[in-house]
Motif scaffolding. Sequence first.
Motif, short mmCIF file in Angstrom:
data_model
loop_
_atom_site.label_atom_id
_atom_site.label_comp_id
_atom_site.label_asym_id
_atom_site.label_seq_id
_atom_site.Cartn_x
_atom_site.Cartn_y
_atom_site.Cartn_z
N VAL A 79 0.83 -1.21 0.00
CA VAL A 79 0.00 0.00 0.00
C VAL A 79 0.86 1.25 0.00
O VAL A 79 0.58 2.22 -0.73
N LYS A 80 1.93 1.26 0.79
CA LYS A 80 2.79 2.44 0.90
C LYS A 80 3.54 2.72 -0.40
O LYS A 80 3.62 3.88 -0.85
N ASN A 81 4.10 1.70 -1.00
CA ASN A 81 4.96 1.90 -2.18
C ASN A 81 4.22 1.87 -3.51
O ASN A 81 4.69 2.46 -4.49
N GLU A 82 3.09 1.16 -3.56
CA GLU A 82 2.43 0.96 -4.86
C GLU A 82 0.97 1.39 -4.89
O GLU A 82 0.37 1.43 -5.97
N GLY A 83 0.39 1.67 -3.72
CA GLY A 83 -1.00 2.10 -3.67
C GLY A 83 -1.96 0.93 -3.60
O GLY A 83 -1.61 -0.22 -3.89
N VAL A 84 -3.21 1.21 -3.21
CA VAL A 84 -4.19 0.15 -2.99
C VAL A 84 -4.56 -0.58 -4.28
O VAL A 84 -4.93 -1.76 -4.25
N ASN A 176 7.82 0.49 -11.08
CA ASN A 176 6.78 1.19 -11.82
C ASN A 176 7.37 1.95 -13.00
O ASN A 176 8.59 2.11 -13.10
N GLY A 177 6.51 2.44 -13.87
CA GLY A 177 6.95 3.28 -14.99
C GLY A 177 7.85 2.55 -15.96
O GLY A 177 7.68 1.36 -16.26
N GLY A 178 8.86 3.27 -16.44
CA GLY A 178 9.75 2.73 -17.47
C GLY A 178 10.66 1.63 -17.00
O GLY A 178 11.29 0.94 -17.81
#
Length: 329
Positions: A79-84, A176-178
């Motif tokens: 949850v902290k690093n990637e969201g719910v 995440n991302g690229g």
Amino acid sequence: MSEEFPTPQLLDELEDPQNSAVLDSNKGLSSNRVLKDIFAGTVGGVAQVLVGQPFDTTKVRLQTATTRTTTLEVLRKLVKNEGVFAFYKGALTPLLGVGICVSVQFGVNEAMKRFFHTYNASKNANISSQNVDLSRSNTLPLYQYYICGLTGGVVNSFLASPIEQIRIRLQTQTSNGGDREFKGPWDCIKKLKAQGGLMRGWFPTMIRAGHGLGTYFLVYEALMAKEISTGLTRNEIPPWKLCLFGAFSGTMLWLTVYPLDVVKSIIQNDDLRKPKYKNSISYVAKTIYAKEGIRAFFKGFGPTMVRSAPVNGATFVTFELVMRFLGED
């Protein structure tokens, strides 16, 4: 065992054949029934994913963790690093794929049940092979329910293995991302196929699915047969009982196959270019046991067991209610 519930052979005589729909075998089985099985299974599979994906993501993170961790720690970091919404990472593939997989599981299971009804009737000299009762309310011996589920599991493993491989790769991807190795399900499929890893873990998946679904459908149908033996038809069994029976069946499934599921997840999450575990069940088992002992085979067990009840309750009650809505014919 009390007289109320006779010895659990669960034979066809538990229900009066005159009260069941009779199908003339000369006309063959209507294709509408097969389509209904598949459609109801697909809807049940969608319900399974929607309810179970957050639990499954947590389970896979625990199973594939390289250092000792806890369920709460995994949840907190996720949850902290990637969201719910990270709980639904990789959900698109199972939403489509699990719907298909569950439709295969239930479709093959129902087809095998009809096969055994025909087979049992043909062995009974007192029952005309031209009038075979294929009602879903009719019951079979327990061992035949296991065979029905086992067959569905083996057939389903050819679909489930690549789908679970893709889901695990996406679920365990923390960047995440690229920086992501896989940009999404289709990118994951292309890269796995290019590296010959799309069917990695098929053999343990087949064993797990075969025995697991054999147990799954055996337990569920035994509970349903007990209700039918009291005089109810299948359609009269209340939804809350369907949900409860499905929840208990799912719990029994995971109790019988969980250590193998851990091994399967590790194989499917292994490095594609330089596999550490050699795509071998025995090598994985020896390696993780030497490192962490017996507890290594029960990583993520808590979330899985918590997940199994609502997920499988939702699956079975959805399947049964859709079948009732569509009708038996």
